[in-house]
Design a protein around this motif. Sequence first.
Motif, PDB file in Angstrom:
ATOM      1  N   PHE A   1      29.192 -51.608  -1.345  1.00  0.00           N
ATOM      2  CA  PHE A   1      28.406 -51.435  -1.870  1.00  0.00           C
ATOM      3  C   PHE A   1      28.753 -51.310  -4.082  1.00  0.00           C
ATOM      4  CE2 PHE A   1      27.744 -49.775   1.806  1.00  0.00           C
ATOM      5  CZ  PHE A   1      26.527 -48.940   2.188  1.00  0.00           C
ATOM      6  N   SER A   2      29.915 -52.249  -4.040  1.00  0.00           N
ATOM      7  CA  SER A   2      30.493 -52.761  -5.465  1.00  0.00           C
ATOM      8  C   SER A   2      29.021 -52.734  -6.951  1.00  0.00           C
ATOM      9  CB  SER A   2      30.799 -53.657  -5.140  1.00  0.00           C
ATOM     10  OG  SER A   2      30.263 -55.272  -5.331  1.00  0.00           O
ATOM     11  N   LEU A   3      27.831 -53.341  -6.363  1.00  0.00           N
ATOM     12  CA  LEU A   3      27.292 -53.368  -7.623  1.00  0.00           C
ATOM     13  C   LEU A   3      26.540 -52.018  -7.859  1.00  0.00           C
ATOM     14  CD1 LEU A   3      25.866 -57.147  -6.738  1.00  0.00           C
ATOM     15  CD2 LEU A   3      27.787 -56.138  -8.446  1.00  0.00           C
ATOM     16  N   MET A   4      26.904 -51.563  -6.972  1.00  0.00           N
ATOM     17  CA  MET A   4      25.837 -49.885  -7.132  1.00  0.00           C
ATOM     18  C   MET A   4      26.140 -48.683  -8.024  1.00  0.00           C
ATOM     19  SD  MET A   4      25.129 -48.714  -3.350  1.00  0.00           S
ATOM     20  CE  MET A   4      24.213 -47.644  -3.756  1.00  0.00           C
ATOM     21  N   LYS A   5      25.936 -47.760  -8.654  1.00  0.00           N
ATOM     22  CA  LYS A   5      26.212 -46.771  -9.719  1.00  0.00           C
ATOM     23  C   LYS A   5      27.967 -46.330  -8.920  1.00  0.00           C
ATOM     24  CE  LYS A   5      25.085 -42.686 -12.175  1.00  0.00           C
ATOM     25  NZ  LYS A   5      24.386 -41.645 -11.487  1.00  0.00           N
TER      26      LYS A   5
ATOM     27  N   PHE B   1      31.646 -42.386  -3.947  1.00  0.00           N
ATOM     28  CA  PHE B   1      32.757 -41.148  -4.153  1.00  0.00           C
ATOM     29  C   PHE B   1      32.425 -40.194  -3.499  1.00  0.00           C
ATOM     30  CE2 PHE B   1      35.297 -38.114  -5.738  1.00  0.00           C
ATOM     31  CZ  PHE B   1      36.717 -37.829  -5.164  1.00  0.00           C
ATOM     32  N   GLN B   2      30.792 -39.710  -3.578  1.00  0.00           N
ATOM     33  CA  GLN B   2      30.878 -38.036  -2.950  1.00  0.00           C
ATOM     34  C   GLN B   2      30.395 -37.849  -1.363  1.00  0.00           C
ATOM     35  OE1 GLN B   2      27.370 -37.478  -5.115  1.00  0.00           O
ATOM     36  NE2 GLN B   2      25.882 -39.078  -4.421  1.00  0.00           N
ATOM     37  N   TYR B   3      30.407 -39.332  -0.883  1.00  0.00           N
ATOM     38  CA  TYR B   3      30.114 -39.883   0.920  1.00  0.00           C
ATOM     39  C   TYR B   3      31.163 -40.038   1.761  1.00  0.00           C
ATOM     40  CZ  TYR B   3      24.906 -38.891  -0.728  1.00  0.00           C
ATOM     41  OH  TYR B   3      24.515 -38.703  -1.578  1.00  0.00           O
ATOM     42  N   GLU B   4      32.506 -40.470   0.843  1.00  0.00           N
ATOM     43  CA  GLU B   4      33.741 -40.444   1.454  1.00  0.00           C
ATOM     44  C   GLU B   4      33.873 -40.116   2.655  1.00  0.00           C
ATOM     45  OE1 GLU B   4      38.611 -41.740   0.174  1.00  0.00           O
ATOM     46  OE2 GLU B   4      36.644 -40.328  -1.371  1.00  0.00           O
ATOM     47  N   PRO B   5      33.736 -38.813   2.709  1.00  0.00           N
ATOM     48  CA  PRO B   5      33.718 -37.728   4.181  1.00  0.00           C
ATOM     49  C   PRO B   5      33.072 -38.395   5.177  1.00  0.00           C
ATOM     50  CG  PRO B   5      33.815 -36.740   2.039  1.00  0.00           C
ATOM     51  CD  PRO B   5      33.448 -37.672   1.809  1.00  0.00           C
ATOM     52  N   GLU B   6      32.365 -38.539   4.886  1.00  0.00           N
ATOM     53  CA  GLU B   6      30.944 -39.642   5.882  1.00  0.00           C
ATOM     54  C   GLU B   6      31.405 -40.847   6.108  1.00  0.00           C
ATOM     55  OE1 GLU B   6      30.071 -37.730   3.457  1.00  0.00           O
ATOM     56  OE2 GLU B   6      28.859 -36.149   4.176  1.00  0.00           O
ATOM     57  N   LEU B   7      31.865 -41.568   5.050  1.00  0.00           N
ATOM     58  CA  LEU B   7      32.050 -43.095   5.352  1.00  0.00           C
ATOM     59  C   LEU B   7      33.300 -43.368   6.564  1.00  0.00           C
ATOM     60  CD1 LEU B   7      32.107 -45.778   4.385  1.00  0.00           C
ATOM     61  CD2 LEU B   7      33.541 -45.608   2.249  1.00  0.00           C
ATOM     62  N   ASP B   8      34.654 -42.411   6.184  1.00  0.00           N
ATOM     63  CA  ASP B   8      35.879 -42.243   6.336  1.00  0.00           C
ATOM     64  C   ASP B   8      35.453 -41.654   8.095  1.00  0.00           C
ATOM     65  OD1 ASP B   8      37.179 -42.619   4.722  1.00  0.00           O
ATOM     66  OD2 ASP B   8      37.835 -41.430   3.908  1.00  0.00           O
ATOM     67  N   ALA B   9      34.082 -40.534   8.357  1.00  0.00           N
ATOM     68  CA  ALA B   9      33.774 -40.475  10.012  1.00  0.00           C
ATOM     69  C   ALA B   9      33.125 -41.361  10.446  1.00  0.00           C
ATOM     70  CB  ALA B   9      32.628 -39.036   9.668  1.00  0.00           C
ATOM     71  N   PHE B  10      32.246 -42.661   9.826  1.00  0.00           N
ATOM     72  CA  PHE B  10      31.470 -43.199  10.475  1.00  0.00           C
ATOM     73  C   PHE B  10      32.430 -44.782  10.638  1.00  0.00           C
ATOM     74  CE2 PHE B  10      29.594 -47.426   9.537  1.00  0.00           C
ATOM     75  CZ  PHE B  10      28.427 -47.456  10.836  1.00  0.00           C
TER      76      PHE B  10
END
Length: 352
Positions: free
Chosen positions: A82-86, A91-100
């Motif tokens: 997701f480096s090319l995204m905004k 960052f606001q979905y970091e907890p969901e990413l860690d949980a996944f």
Amino acid sequence: MARETLASSGSFQTGRGAVLTIPPPPEDAWIDTYRKLVRHWQKTPTRKSTIPIAISRVNQIDAARLDVEMSAMLKEQLVKVFSLMKPGMLFQYEPELDAFLEFLIWWFSIWVDKPTPGNALMNLRYRDERAFEMQGKVRTGLEGPGLTVAQKICYCIATVGGQYFWARLQSFSAFRRWGDSEQRSIASWLWLLIQRVEGIYKAASFSNLLLFLHTGSYKSLTERALRARLVYGSPNMNRVVSFEYMNHQLVWHELSEMLLLLLPLLNSSSIKNILCPFSKDKSSNSATDETVCPICQATPTLPFFAIPCHHRFCYYCLQTRCSAAPFRCTRCGELVTGMQRYGRRNAAVQTT
């Protein structure tokens, strides 16, 4: 009192010389004796002996550390997608990413009765300690079934769900500024409750750490609550840990720290002046254009002569180089002791 001696023929001889013959027992007498002893053993309460085993504490801690590093590596690779995204969107979905990521590691390791990547490298596996204490046959002390389905689900809820819920709760409370609200409001009461729960959890974790260092089992509160103990997967495997990668990291870290400390103290111009005579030929210097400044390669706006070689430089280039360090002429390699205004031989400006 008569003394009796056992004869080899199965007869007894008394002290007066008389011989007393005893008939042999029936052939199935041992069966009746065995049944009586079995009934007696079944009625007698026996304690099952367990073999005490010592699992290396370093292996367990290293396994947990390797699992954290594995999760960090997966997170780094996923963030690159997701480096090319905004910027800031992920960052606001970091907890969901860690949980996944934690759920993926749990799904492909513990749920399918396999050790985690860190446990596999350290030759460790989870064992249901309750079922091990109930079984009777113990040979090496490493036997015992794996975790049950209920234990696996509870482990996932405690690790993946618990960490996600706590991270979201802290971010939500910080965004809503519960700590800055009034003392008697519900938000302030919830903030105090969160702080107390966090303090109790840290105290319990510290106590569990002390118990783990003393007994060598259950390195986390979740493992102690579920009675999921880490034991060796193979009793004959030696502990082989390669420190080659760690040594490389330490060497490069110390080298980079040394360079960051020494590079600001070095003068690049003086190093360039030292290497300049070796990199250029004097024959090529004689063929260069004498009308341009050898430092900036432009026509000097305020031309000055270098003393004693009398090569023409820009005033600012020559003044900067002479003020920084002892400067050698880039054309002839002589040490510049001063500079002289172009067209005025008597007006000289002394520099260091």
